[in-house]
Scaffold this active site. Sequence first.
Site, short mmCIF file in Angstrom:
data_model
loop_
_atom_site.label_atom_id
_atom_site.label_comp_id
_atom_site.label_asym_id
_atom_site.label_seq_id
_atom_site.Cartn_x
_atom_site.Cartn_y
_atom_site.Cartn_z
N LYS A 112 -24.77 -3.14 6.34
CA LYS A 112 -25.98 -2.37 6.06
C LYS A 112 -27.85 -2.55 5.95
O LYS A 112 -27.19 -3.73 5.23
CB LYS A 112 -25.60 -0.68 4.77
CG LYS A 112 -24.04 -1.00 4.62
CD LYS A 112 -23.90 -0.01 4.04
CE LYS A 112 -22.59 0.95 3.67
NZ LYS A 112 -22.66 2.10 4.88
N ARG A 139 -11.35 4.11 5.18
CA ARG A 139 -9.97 4.13 5.83
C ARG A 139 -9.03 3.40 6.35
O ARG A 139 -8.18 3.66 6.36
CB ARG A 139 -10.66 4.91 7.21
CG ARG A 139 -11.23 4.04 8.64
CD ARG A 139 -12.66 4.53 9.55
NE ARG A 139 -13.55 5.38 8.89
CZ ARG A 139 -14.29 6.19 9.57
NH1 ARG A 139 -14.29 6.35 10.76
NH2 ARG A 139 -15.36 6.14 9.27
N1 BES Z 1 -19.02 3.59 1.95
C1 BES Z 1 -19.51 4.26 2.77
C2 BES Z 1 -19.86 6.16 3.47
C3 BES Z 1 -20.90 6.53 2.48
C4 BES Z 1 -22.33 6.08 3.07
C5 BES Z 1 -21.04 6.91 1.24
C6 BES Z 1 -23.64 7.02 2.08
C7 BES Z 1 -21.80 7.12 0.45
C8 BES Z 1 -23.27 6.93 1.12
C9 BES Z 1 -18.56 3.88 4.14
O1 BES Z 1 -17.98 3.51 4.37
C10 BES Z 1 -19.55 3.80 5.56
O2 BES Z 1 -20.28 2.59 5.66
N2 BES Z 1 -19.30 4.59 6.04
C11 BES Z 1 -19.92 4.28 7.76
C12 BES Z 1 -19.22 4.44 8.90
C13 BES Z 1 -19.49 4.69 10.44
C14 BES Z 1 -19.78 2.75 10.25
C15 BES Z 1 -18.48 5.61 10.80
C16 BES Z 1 -20.71 5.72 8.06
O3 BES Z 1 -21.07 6.82 7.76
O4 BES Z 1 -22.00 5.02 8.85
ZN ZN Z 2 -18.42 1.24 4.64
#
Ligand code: BES
Ligand code: ZN
Length: 494
Positions: free
Chosen positions: A269, A343
Amino acid sequence: MKVTFSYKPISALEADLLVVILDESKTLHDVDALAVQRAIERARRLYQEKRLKREYVTNLDHDAKIPTFILFSTSLNKNYPLGEVVKIFVARALQLAKDFQYRRVAVVMNSSEAQPFVGAVIEGALLGAYTFDKYRTEKNLFFKEVHLEIVGHESDKATNQAVLRRFGAVSEAVNDCRTLVNEPGAEVYPQVMAEVAAKIAKARALKCRILDEKELQKQGYNGLIAVGRGSQHPPRLITLRYRPAKPSRHTLALVGKGITFDTGGISIKPADKMFEMKGDMAGGGAVLYAMQAIGQLKPTINVVGIVPTAENFPDALAQRPGDIFYAKNGKSIMVDNTDAEGRLILTDGLYTAGEQKATHIVDIATLTGSCVRALGHGAAGILGTSQALAGAVKRAGEAQGEVFWELPLIEEYRDMLKTPYADINNVGGTVAGAITAALFLREFVPKDTPWVHLDIAGPFMLDKEWKYYDPGATGFGVKTLVDLCEHFEEYLGE
Ligand code: BES
Ligand code: ZN
Ligand code: ZN
């Protein structure tokens, strides 16, 4: 904070601060003291003439027993149902009490219509007094010394005691959850989640099973193994079980995402706000602390709390984009993006729900940024295969002041999860990320089991204060999950 009830007339009350709430359709107070009555009438006029913006604070200097009086009007707060407004006002009154160092606060709830809002007074006070100050030099000790006296209606004595016990237990569970989510990732890792679960189980006589990394490996819980591979802290699979005294045909499984820190893994990230991913176990925390309250409040259905927990880190041993593993139900998954890890571990949680013979499944997860973009921080997304169960969760949320907004499980979007390399890809396209995430999860829900998914990525944490919450973790979901268990048969109409 000490919370007690009294049933004296206002004229006989002793406090530093008296709180009265005015509403146009409901009367919550029954005041005999003339000075207070006059102040109420003055405030009502000022509110009607829109000359008051926030609250009306006045000194009752002719009545030394209660020097200060604060009057709120719900006409200023039309965004929320009355119960939520009561919580907001009580939290606000306590902040004022703190400013003035008033330790004895009395809230008037003594009309014949007021009883249904007594729980909101308790919750507003307990959630409103919470701050996470563990790592600050200046501690907020004031609220520990506050005595909150709720002035009730004589005939509600017994009900009010039960309400205090119920809202006390749930608010405590919410605040405990907030603390777990607020703690840094260095302090809360999968073994810590397991210890928290074991402690809750012991305190509430719940059955507890923890699978460690060796067992997970041996038994093929490969979602947890794949995601946990890059971390120094190995994954765990937690199961807590509550059984009512009288056997029930319903077993509700609550499955919570327990990523104790989500760096994104190799699909790392960006740095901005990455720290918030210390709270990527907020779904798991909500499940653990909902179980704590459930063990205390003893609803009539079986409840299983399941928390797959891991840390998502980049490392030489971490999973790579393109890696493929077999989930516990036999389906192969290509990990296109290691940041879509929630997931992956939820496949193990959902499988466990099936093993535990769940008749209904609710999962709760900080799953997608997409859901935050769609709904913001004020509501969680809800998606699933059962309208009845979704309706029940929404009703529980309404009763508790947590909003769940339904997004559609659009069938044709399932195609976005196709890959030539495996049965399913772990990410969809660039759009509708909250929906494709739920469609992914659906593939791992035990056959014919009604299921809903709650995406709490928006409301689990706030960067500024909101309603009665301080900035930081909200404990979102605890209240709704407990309420759902308490009213399960009623809400489902079964
Ligand atoms: N934990 C994150 C989602 C999240 C984002 C929670 C902001 C709380 C605040 C999750 O694991 C994630 O990184 N999701 C990605 C999925 C994508 C790679 C398909 C996302 O939402 O960007
Ligand atoms: Zn994630
Ligand atoms: Zn995550």
